[in-house]
Motif scaffolding. Structure first.
Motif, short mmCIF file in Angstrom:
data_model
loop_
_atom_site.label_atom_id
_atom_site.label_comp_id
_atom_site.label_asym_id
_atom_site.label_seq_id
_atom_site.Cartn_x
_atom_site.Cartn_y
_atom_site.Cartn_z
N PRO A 245 -5.72 -3.45 -1.55
CA PRO A 245 -5.04 -2.16 -1.74
C PRO A 245 -3.52 -2.19 -1.61
O PRO A 245 -2.86 -1.24 -2.01
CB PRO A 245 -5.66 -1.27 -0.64
CG PRO A 245 -7.01 -1.85 -0.40
CD PRO A 245 -6.81 -3.33 -0.54
N THR A 246 -2.94 -3.26 -1.04
CA THR A 246 -1.48 -3.33 -0.97
C THR A 246 -0.86 -3.32 -2.37
O THR A 246 0.31 -2.97 -2.53
CB THR A 246 -1.01 -4.60 -0.23
OG1 THR A 246 -1.48 -5.77 -0.94
CG2 THR A 246 -1.55 -4.64 1.19
N GLU A 247 -1.66 -3.69 -3.37
CA GLU A 247 -1.17 -3.70 -4.74
C GLU A 247 -0.70 -2.31 -5.18
O GLU A 247 0.18 -2.18 -6.02
CB GLU A 247 -2.28 -4.16 -5.69
CG GLU A 247 -2.83 -5.55 -5.41
CD GLU A 247 -1.85 -6.64 -5.79
OE1 GLU A 247 -1.03 -6.40 -6.69
OE2 GLU A 247 -1.90 -7.72 -5.19
N TYR A 248 -1.30 -1.26 -4.62
CA TYR A 248 -1.01 0.09 -5.11
C TYR A 248 0.42 0.52 -4.84
O TYR A 248 0.95 1.39 -5.53
CB TYR A 248 -1.97 1.09 -4.47
CG TYR A 248 -3.41 0.66 -4.45
CD1 TYR A 248 -3.94 -0.09 -5.50
CD2 TYR A 248 -4.24 0.98 -3.39
CE1 TYR A 248 -5.26 -0.50 -5.47
CE2 TYR A 248 -5.56 0.57 -3.36
CZ TYR A 248 -6.06 -0.18 -4.41
OH TYR A 248 -7.36 -0.58 -4.38
N THR A 249 1.05 -0.04 -3.81
CA THR A 249 2.43 0.35 -3.49
C THR A 249 3.40 -0.03 -4.60
O THR A 249 4.51 0.51 -4.67
CB THR A 249 2.87 -0.30 -2.17
OG1 THR A 249 2.82 -1.73 -2.31
CG2 THR A 249 1.97 0.12 -1.02
N SER A 250 2.99 -0.95 -5.45
CA SER A 250 3.90 -1.40 -6.52
C SER A 250 4.19 -0.31 -7.54
O SER A 250 5.20 -0.37 -8.24
CB SER A 250 3.32 -2.63 -7.22
OG SER A 250 2.06 -2.33 -7.79
N PHE A 251 3.31 0.70 -7.63
CA PHE A 251 3.54 1.76 -8.62
C PHE A 251 4.83 2.52 -8.32
O PHE A 251 5.60 2.84 -9.23
CB PHE A 251 2.35 2.74 -8.62
CG PHE A 251 2.47 3.81 -9.67
CD1 PHE A 251 2.10 3.56 -10.98
CD2 PHE A 251 2.96 5.07 -9.35
CE1 PHE A 251 2.21 4.55 -11.95
CE2 PHE A 251 3.08 6.06 -10.32
CZ PHE A 251 2.70 5.79 -11.62
N VAL A 252 5.07 2.79 -7.04
CA VAL A 252 6.29 3.51 -6.65
C VAL A 252 7.51 2.70 -7.01
O VAL A 252 8.49 3.22 -7.58
CB VAL A 252 6.28 3.82 -5.13
CG1 VAL A 252 7.58 4.49 -4.72
CG2 VAL A 252 5.09 4.69 -4.78
N TRP A 253 7.48 1.40 -6.71
CA TRP A 253 8.62 0.53 -7.03
C TRP A 253 8.81 0.40 -8.53
O TRP A 253 9.94 0.42 -9.03
CB TRP A 253 8.42 -0.85 -6.40
CG TRP A 253 8.43 -0.83 -4.92
CD1 TRP A 253 7.37 -1.02 -4.08
CD2 TRP A 253 9.56 -0.60 -4.07
NE1 TRP A 253 7.76 -0.91 -2.77
CE2 TRP A 253 9.10 -0.66 -2.73
CE3 TRP A 253 10.90 -0.34 -4.30
CZ2 TRP A 253 9.94 -0.47 -1.64
CZ3 TRP A 253 11.75 -0.16 -3.21
CH2 TRP A 253 11.27 -0.23 -1.90
N ALA A 254 7.70 0.28 -9.27
CA ALA A 254 7.81 0.14 -10.73
C ALA A 254 8.41 1.39 -11.35
O ALA A 254 9.26 1.31 -12.24
CB ALA A 254 6.42 -0.13 -11.32
#
Length: 301
Positions: A245-254
């Protein structure tokens, strides 16, 4: 004396920071791919990564890797080549937030692979969560159709979805690899294997980078190296189905980098689709935090 346990939240935080660095690298690589093509962007980035990781790895006077560790270095390197070429080619044609949202199917696929390959336990909710995730991808594709983004965007989307399938296997390999080797060894051999494979096509596709791309190449390499070290450390201390689930934080950065650097906007379809996919992955990955051995060797079966 038994290995001192590491609280899972610490491993989770390290994985989250690793994803943040990787998201920044994606932004740099998108610009490089637009400027000089996906092959040369990857070739020179991995060349710079190889130099950085070689200094860090060889400074420790390492012994030869174990045979089983070397097998995972080779397998993951091959998977990484295919995954990265597909992703960065697609990223140059698709808005960053949308590309990252589509990649969110990878952690869900990784949960299934973790059960098959690593014998990790997953709940019954995976099937239902998979259907929710597929509906999320459908919403994003519907948004593309409504916006009439064109054939290039659709091809880029297909490449990113194919890359996500590769990345789901890469998550599993990351866990298996981290149980057999340290971050420095993993970083060095991944750059060696990937760079070696890319070099095979250099006589036909290789070209010297423009002078203005030297700084981005070094920055992308530094960000990727830091991310790989953090993710290797985290995956040696927690199971794949906990860290996925740490992958999901990348949406904010993207979304942030896409807006700041490429003047991209996030559509309601992308937001809705990403929300469905993230909800599905969280539903499938629910578990209680605990402790795992600090020493990677102690976690080996």
């Amino acid at each position: 004396m038994p290995a001192r346990p590491t609280p899972l939240p610490i491993a989770f935080a390290a994985g989250t920071l690793g994803i943040a660095l990787f998201s920044a690298m994606d932004a740099v690589m998108k610009g490089m791919t637009i400027a000089m093509g996906v092959y040369n962007a990857m070739l020179w980035r991995f060349g710079a990564i190889f130099v950085m990781t070689a200094i860090l790895y060889l400074a420790g006077r390492p012994s030869m890797p174990r045979r089983d560790a070397m097998r995972f270095h080779l397998i993951r390197g091959c998977v990484t080549v295919v995954m990265a070429l597909l992703f960065f080619w697609g990223l140059a044609r698709v808005p960053m937030a949308q590309a990252i949202a589509l990649c969110y199917i990878a952690p869900l696929l990784a949960l299934v692979l973790a059960a098959v390959l690593l014998k990790e336990r997953i709940g019954r909710s995976v099937i239902g969560a998979s259907l929710i995730a597929v509906s999320g991808v459908g919403v994003i594709l519907l948004g593309q159709t409504q916006a009439q983004m064109g054939e290039e965007v659709l091809l880029g989307t297909a490449a990113i979805l194919a890359s996500a399938v590769c990345y789901s296997y890469n998550i599993i390999l990351m866990r298996q690899q981290a149980l057999l080797a340290g971050p420095a060894e993993i970083s060095f051999f991944q750059s060696l294997v990937v760079g070696g494979i890319l070099l095979l096509a250099a006589p036909w596709l290789g070209a010297l980078p423009p002078s203005e791309q030297v700084a981005p190449i070094l920055l992308a390499a530094a960000l990727a190296t830091g991310s790989l070290f953090l993710l290797s450390w985290a995956y040696a201390r927690a199971e794949a189905n906990y860290l996925a689930p740490t992958e999901y934080t990348s949406f904010v950065w993207a979304a942030l980098f896409g807006w700041l650097i490429f003047d991209e906007t996030v559509s309601l379809y992308t937001l809705a689709g990403a929300a469905l996919i993230v909800a599905a992955c969280i539903l499938a990955a629910r578990r209680k935090p605990g402790l795992v051995a600090h020493d990677a060797e102690a976690a080996l079966p």
